[in-house]
Design an enzyme around this catalytic site. Structure first.
Site, PDB file in Angstrom:
ATOM      1  N   LYS A  15       0.836  -1.214   0.000  1.00  0.00           N
ATOM      2  CA  LYS A  15       0.000   0.000   0.000  1.00  0.00           C
ATOM      3  C   LYS A  15       0.868   1.259   0.000  1.00  0.00           C
ATOM      4  O   LYS A  15       0.615   2.182  -0.761  1.00  0.00           O
ATOM      5  CB  LYS A  15      -0.908   0.045   1.253  1.00  0.00           C
ATOM      6  CG  LYS A  15      -1.877  -1.111   1.375  1.00  0.00           C
ATOM      7  CD  LYS A  15      -2.850  -0.895   2.536  1.00  0.00           C
ATOM      8  CE  LYS A  15      -2.204  -0.887   3.908  1.00  0.00           C
ATOM      9  NZ  LYS A  15      -1.598  -2.175   4.303  1.00  0.00           N
ATOM     10  N   ARG A  90      -9.163   1.523   8.637  1.00  0.00           N
ATOM     11  CA  ARG A  90      -8.795   0.159   9.034  1.00  0.00           C
ATOM     12  C   ARG A  90      -9.923  -0.524   9.777  1.00  0.00           C
ATOM     13  O   ARG A  90      -9.785  -1.694  10.143  1.00  0.00           O
ATOM     14  CB  ARG A  90      -7.569   0.200   9.928  1.00  0.00           C
ATOM     15  CG  ARG A  90      -6.246  -0.164   9.236  1.00  0.00           C
ATOM     16  CD  ARG A  90      -5.148  -0.076  10.267  1.00  0.00           C
ATOM     17  NE  ARG A  90      -3.949  -0.791   9.958  1.00  0.00           N
ATOM     18  CZ  ARG A  90      -2.877  -0.251   9.378  1.00  0.00           C
ATOM     19  NH1 ARG A  90      -2.903   0.982   8.965  1.00  0.00           N
ATOM     20  NH2 ARG A  90      -1.785  -0.975   9.211  1.00  0.00           N
ATOM     21  N   ARG A 127      11.352  -7.092   5.279  1.00  0.00           N
ATOM     22  CA  ARG A 127      11.208  -5.683   4.887  1.00  0.00           C
ATOM     23  C   ARG A 127      12.187  -4.778   5.624  1.00  0.00           C
ATOM     24  O   ARG A 127      12.351  -4.867   6.829  1.00  0.00           O
ATOM     25  CB  ARG A 127       9.766  -5.248   5.150  1.00  0.00           C
ATOM     26  CG  ARG A 127       9.534  -3.773   5.187  1.00  0.00           C
ATOM     27  CD  ARG A 127       8.099  -3.439   4.902  1.00  0.00           C
ATOM     28  NE  ARG A 127       7.275  -3.416   6.099  1.00  0.00           N
ATOM     29  CZ  ARG A 127       6.018  -3.012   6.112  1.00  0.00           C
ATOM     30  NH1 ARG A 127       5.413  -2.662   4.979  1.00  0.00           N
ATOM     31  NH2 ARG A 127       5.331  -2.994   7.224  1.00  0.00           N
ATOM     32  N   ARG A 146      11.471  -2.575  10.729  1.00  0.00           N
ATOM     33  CA  ARG A 146      10.481  -1.898  11.558  1.00  0.00           C
ATOM     34  C   ARG A 146      10.247  -2.735  12.797  1.00  0.00           C
ATOM     35  O   ARG A 146      10.177  -3.956  12.715  1.00  0.00           O
ATOM     36  CB  ARG A 146       9.170  -1.781  10.762  1.00  0.00           C
ATOM     37  CG  ARG A 146       8.865  -0.366  10.356  1.00  0.00           C
ATOM     38  CD  ARG A 146       7.682  -0.299   9.442  1.00  0.00           C
ATOM     39  NE  ARG A 146       6.429  -0.739  10.060  1.00  0.00           N
ATOM     40  CZ  ARG A 146       5.236  -0.528   9.498  1.00  0.00           C
ATOM     41  NH1 ARG A 146       5.149   0.111   8.349  1.00  0.00           N
ATOM     42  NH2 ARG A 146       4.139  -0.954  10.078  1.00  0.00           N
ATOM     43  N   ARG A 157      -0.606  -8.589  13.650  1.00  0.00           N
ATOM     44  CA  ARG A 157      -1.111  -7.586  12.696  1.00  0.00           C
ATOM     45  C   ARG A 157      -1.981  -8.244  11.634  1.00  0.00           C
ATOM     46  O   ARG A 157      -2.985  -7.674  11.194  1.00  0.00           O
ATOM     47  CB  ARG A 157       0.057  -6.823  12.061  1.00  0.00           C
ATOM     48  CG  ARG A 157       0.655  -5.815  13.042  1.00  0.00           C
ATOM     49  CD  ARG A 157       2.023  -5.351  12.622  1.00  0.00           C
ATOM     50  NE  ARG A 157       2.037  -4.611  11.391  1.00  0.00           N
ATOM     51  CZ  ARG A 157       3.065  -4.579  10.542  1.00  0.00           C
ATOM     52  NH1 ARG A 157       4.164  -5.269  10.795  1.00  0.00           N
ATOM     53  NH2 ARG A 157       3.001  -3.880   9.451  1.00  0.00           N
TER      54      ARG A 157
HETATM   55  P1  AMP Z   1       1.145   0.840   8.901  1.00  0.00           P
HETATM   56  O1  AMP Z   1       2.398   1.613   8.687  1.00  0.00           O
HETATM   57  O2  AMP Z   1      -0.013   1.325   8.069  1.00  0.00           O
HETATM   58  O3  AMP Z   1       1.340  -0.649   8.818  1.00  0.00           O
HETATM   59  O4  AMP Z   1       0.698   1.129  10.433  1.00  0.00           O
HETATM   60  C1  AMP Z   1       1.513   0.782  11.531  1.00  0.00           C
HETATM   61  C2  AMP Z   1       0.682   0.697  12.796  1.00  0.00           C
HETATM   62  O5  AMP Z   1       0.085   1.968  13.064  1.00  0.00           O
HETATM   63  C3  AMP Z   1      -0.484  -0.272  12.733  1.00  0.00           C
HETATM   64  O6  AMP Z   1      -0.095  -1.602  13.021  1.00  0.00           O
HETATM   65  C4  AMP Z   1      -1.405   0.299  13.794  1.00  0.00           C
HETATM   66  O7  AMP Z   1      -0.945  -0.012  15.107  1.00  0.00           O
HETATM   67  C5  AMP Z   1      -1.230   1.798  13.607  1.00  0.00           C
HETATM   68  N1  AMP Z   1      -2.193   2.350  12.631  1.00  0.00           N
HETATM   69  C6  AMP Z   1      -1.919   2.876  11.408  1.00  0.00           C
HETATM   70  N2  AMP Z   1      -3.048   3.297  10.794  1.00  0.00           N
HETATM   71  C7  AMP Z   1      -4.057   3.023  11.656  1.00  0.00           C
HETATM   72  C8  AMP Z   1      -5.475   3.194  11.597  1.00  0.00           C
HETATM   73  N3  AMP Z   1      -6.086   3.724  10.523  1.00  0.00           N
HETATM   74  N4  AMP Z   1      -6.196   2.780  12.673  1.00  0.00           N
HETATM   75  C9  AMP Z   1      -5.616   2.258  13.768  1.00  0.00           C
HETATM   76  N5  AMP Z   1      -4.293   2.058  13.884  1.00  0.00           N
HETATM   77  C10 AMP Z   1      -3.516   2.430  12.837  1.00  0.00           C
END
Ligand code: AMP
Length: 214
Positions: A15, A90, A127, A146, A157
């Site tokens: 994404k 989400r 990654r 990460r 996740r």
């Molecule tokens: P990402 O970089 O999109 O994988 O996001 C990393 C982490 O941030 C996720 O595993 C969640 O803990 C938090 N996070 C990111 N976007 C959201 C969202 N829209 N709602 C809730 N938690 C989020």
């Protein structure tokens, strides 16, 4: 007409990579809620510490906080020409809040990136990302794993994705502006598939006509 995009898909689907390309090639704003949260964490405030412990467990930050972040962002003038959302919504609550925020704008184009689970696990465990939160997810600078890409957190996740985010596909599926693309191919092949979907929608009659009163 503004190009307002949502990129859906599980963690590791690509994404962020595709959102970055779309922002660059289409001249629209990329809004990645994961990047926003990593900046909040980096700032070291109490809110940041709370967000960090949730993210470190692979769980979701509260809908209220995420909706406020996105509402504020989507009211800034730089999104007038369009945006691409990466990592939001989400949950169904976030999606319905987004619909309310979007009232009066162009219909959202929602693109779901499909990738089989074993491939996701493989990608996430290998990654590497930039260690500077100002750079977003990828920049070619110092590359690190990460913290939430370790095996236990990846499993959590993916579980959270299936329980809370996957239902969004049903939330959006009936809309004429929803499409899936095959994400199990290199980013250079996924990008033209996404572009084709966007062009197809721009040239077909998926937009509500003004006499339909929508
Ligand atoms: P990402 O970089 O999109 O994988 O996001 C990393 C982490 O941030 C996720 O595993 C969640 O803990 C938090 N996070 C990111 N976007 C959201 C969202 N829209 N709602 C809730 N938690 C989020």
């Amino acid at each position: 007409m503004a190009l307002d995009l949502v990129i859906l898909g599980p963690p590791g689907a690509g994404k962020g990579t595709q959102a970055e390309r779309l922002a660059r090639t289409r001249g629209i704003e990329k809004i990645s809620t994961g990047d926003v949260l990593r900046k909040v964490v980096h700032a070291g405030t109490e809110v940041g510490r709370r967000a960090q412990s949730i993210m470190d467990r692979g769980e979701l930050v509260s809908d209220d906080m995420m909706i406020e972040i996105v509402r504020e962002r989507l009211h800034r003038p730089d999104v007038a020409g369009g945006f691409v959302l990466d990592g939001f919504p989400r949950t169904v609550a976030q999606a319905s809040a987004l619909d309310a925020i979007m009232r009066g704008r162009a219909p959202l184009i929602v693109i779901d990136i499909l990738v089989p689970e074993p491939e996701l696990v493989r990608r996430l465990s290998s990654r590497l990302v930039c260690d500077d939160p100002q750079h977003g997810s990828r920049c070619g600078g110092h590359l690190v794993h990460r913290a939430d890409d370790n095996a236990d957190v990846v499993r959590e996740r993916l579980k959270v994705y299936h329980a809370q985010t996957r239902p969004l596909v049903d939330y959006y599926r009936a809309r004429p502006t929803f499409r899936s693309v095959n994400g199990a191919q290199p980013p250079d092949r996924v990008a033209p598939d996404i572009s084709a979907v966007i062009e197809e929608m721009g040239s077909s009659a998926v937009w509500p006509r003004c006499d339909e009163g929508v």
